[in-house]
Design an enzyme around this catalytic site. Sequence first.
Site, short mmCIF file in Angstrom:
data_model
loop_
_atom_site.label_atom_id
_atom_site.label_comp_id
_atom_site.label_asym_id
_atom_site.label_seq_id
_atom_site.Cartn_x
_atom_site.Cartn_y
_atom_site.Cartn_z
N GLU A 111 -12.51 -10.05 -36.04
CA GLU A 111 -12.59 -8.63 -36.41
C GLU A 111 -13.85 -8.44 -37.25
O GLU A 111 -13.84 -8.28 -38.46
CB GLU A 111 -11.29 -8.23 -37.10
CG GLU A 111 -10.14 -8.38 -36.10
CD GLU A 111 -8.75 -8.32 -36.69
OE1 GLU A 111 -8.59 -7.85 -37.82
OE2 GLU A 111 -7.81 -8.75 -35.99
N HIS B 151 -8.70 -12.29 -39.90
CA HIS B 151 -8.71 -12.48 -38.45
C HIS B 151 -10.15 -12.64 -38.01
O HIS B 151 -10.98 -11.74 -38.18
CB HIS B 151 -8.04 -11.30 -37.75
CG HIS B 151 -6.55 -11.28 -37.96
ND1 HIS B 151 -5.80 -10.13 -37.93
CD2 HIS B 151 -5.69 -12.31 -38.19
CE1 HIS B 151 -4.52 -10.45 -38.13
NE2 HIS B 151 -4.44 -11.76 -38.30
N GLU C 124 -7.78 -0.79 -40.79
CA GLU C 124 -8.19 -1.13 -39.43
C GLU C 124 -9.37 -0.24 -39.07
O GLU C 124 -9.19 0.93 -38.71
CB GLU C 124 -7.04 -0.89 -38.44
CG GLU C 124 -5.81 -1.73 -38.71
CD GLU C 124 -5.92 -3.13 -38.16
OE1 GLU C 124 -6.94 -3.45 -37.53
OE2 GLU C 124 -4.97 -3.91 -38.37
N HIS D 74 -9.43 -5.11 -41.58
CA HIS D 74 -9.34 -5.62 -40.21
C HIS D 74 -10.05 -4.63 -39.29
O HIS D 74 -10.64 -3.66 -39.73
CB HIS D 74 -7.86 -5.72 -39.77
CG HIS D 74 -7.07 -6.75 -40.51
ND1 HIS D 74 -6.50 -7.83 -39.90
CD2 HIS D 74 -6.76 -6.86 -41.83
CE1 HIS D 74 -5.87 -8.57 -40.80
NE2 HIS D 74 -6.00 -8.00 -41.98
ZN LIG Z 1 -6.45 -8.15 -37.87
#
Ligand SMILES: [Zn+2]
Length: 608
Positions: free
Chosen positions: A203, A200, A424, A342
């Site tokens: 990020e 992504h 994350e 991420h």
């Molecule tokens: Zn992501």
Amino acid sequence: MFKLFRNGIIAGMIAAISLPVSAQEKYSKVRLPVTHEQIMQFAFSKLNADHFTMEGQQMLLVLNTSEMDALRQSGYPYELLIDDVVRHTTEFNSRIQPDEQRPAFQGNACQKIGDLIQTPAAFGLGGSLRLGASAGNPGYLKYTEMHTHMQNMANAYPSLVSLFSIGNSAAGTPIYAVKISDQVGTDEAEPEVLYTGLQHAREAISGTSLIFFMEYLLENYASDSRIRELVDNREIFIIPCVNPDGYAYNYSGASASYPVTGGGLWRKNRRHTGGAASNIGVDLNRNYSVDWGNCSGASSSCGSSSQTSDTYFGPSAFSEPETQAVRAFVLSRKFVNAIDQHCHGSYYSLPYGRPSLHTPLSGADSCYFTRIPALMGLYNGHRAGNSPQTVNYEVAGGIKDWLLMGDIGSGTGPKAKVMGMTGEAGGGNFWAPVNQIIALCKENCFQNLQMAYAAGDYYELEDLNDMAITENDGKLVFRVRRIGLSGSPLTVTVIPLENMHTVGAAKTSTIASYYGTYTDSISYSLPAGFICGQTIRYVWKVEAGGISSYDTVTRIYNPITLLNDDMEGNFSDNWTAIISPAGPTGWGFTSTQSYRGSKWMAASPTGN
Ligand SMILES: [Zn+2]
């Protein structure tokens, strides 16, 4: 006439291309009170709620223009926190001073990660994407800067690093990867571990933190035996940026939303997917083959068939050059575990993305995905769970499920499955303020080390002896648990440190099954005429597969007992509460969830 005609065409083309795109590309941050289930469902189905933050009953979301329109039309009350997130990011960072760096979290461990992990000299202050902050502040690395760092590493440590490309992005940019291991040019029979970042594009810390990790391994290799053993006994593969086109777009200056200092909020890759000019990009982490496109009964955050959606899953599984490159690379290796990094949210998102479609994890898989995220999160406080448990929505076509059960997996592929998860990182924003970069890198570095250990031989030892040593000649009892994915024979040794006369021979065993245990003891004797109350110290060493771990233990020889209360009697037998009255509202014994015996002592024994 001709000139006028040509200008007219060009003006029309520019309008056709730029208007729909720019209409999509302003991002706002809102606070949405989630007072009932329908609002939550609305957020997931119409707002593509992704990587949001919950504050009590309130959802903090970053929305693009069309999602903002949907929110306005819904009639649900919301609070507009930031009208233009990108501009706000730049303004906010421009006020950060170099001496205002956030310290790394201590987490729930006893030492500070900020002290344990020093910033590599080669990393320094990171890159030039300072989001408007002044020089002297840390910055995110541009993709070209990442490549320069990787080239420098390969030049400085040619026996430990190889730099290569796994394929090209949609725009033809090489997707660079490094391998870090001893005898790096040889494919050794060592556990292989995979790290990926920036699927992504916005990020940002997910890529920069992996460069930090590489440089940490290399700079500590010569001086830290723990790092050397790890690098010598693993093959560590790191792809810091799977989506270079999307990432570069976020600091391209293409519009006010993409300032050259970074902070753009584009998420997908940059391939034109056909049709309208605004149909750009596929969500790479919805483009893997397990459950690809299967979002029936789930919200749009799960994945969308709309080409303009931020979670567009593409025309087919592995339709994108970037995911094709990852797939081919993974098929060419024998990875045993992996993390796809991420941000933001502070959790580990574990298989499955769509747990409602699969049999729950059990046995060794369940043990791995319980114990290892807990270790990885020791200093960053991450929670762990499957997608609904962490991000609150289901995900179809994500990399972690493909790693565990895709066409490389034990079910249909030629190799063992890969224990994949999504990390994350915290930071509160896709581009966390630059004064968090170093702290986030350190927190991720510890996490990454733990995962590399878990890829091979890795054991936890528990000392089962009482605090008081009462025998002059006795046995030190231990229990070892296997938490690594390899099960090589292990050797347990006691190294005497203080006031130990003799210790017995090392013990060797094998724990065949993951998370199995081995309990045994090693004899000891204390010096003749040893006096009560003196301290005894020794070190447990566990060695397996070239990896050693140590734990120092302190015990007391026949200490004088000042008070002994097993709390099986009454509170008032030994205790007087002076802060608040003993009994239902103050200190007292409770039998709720006692750890050992039937009771324990609590400040509010009735649970409030
Ligand atoms: Zn992501």
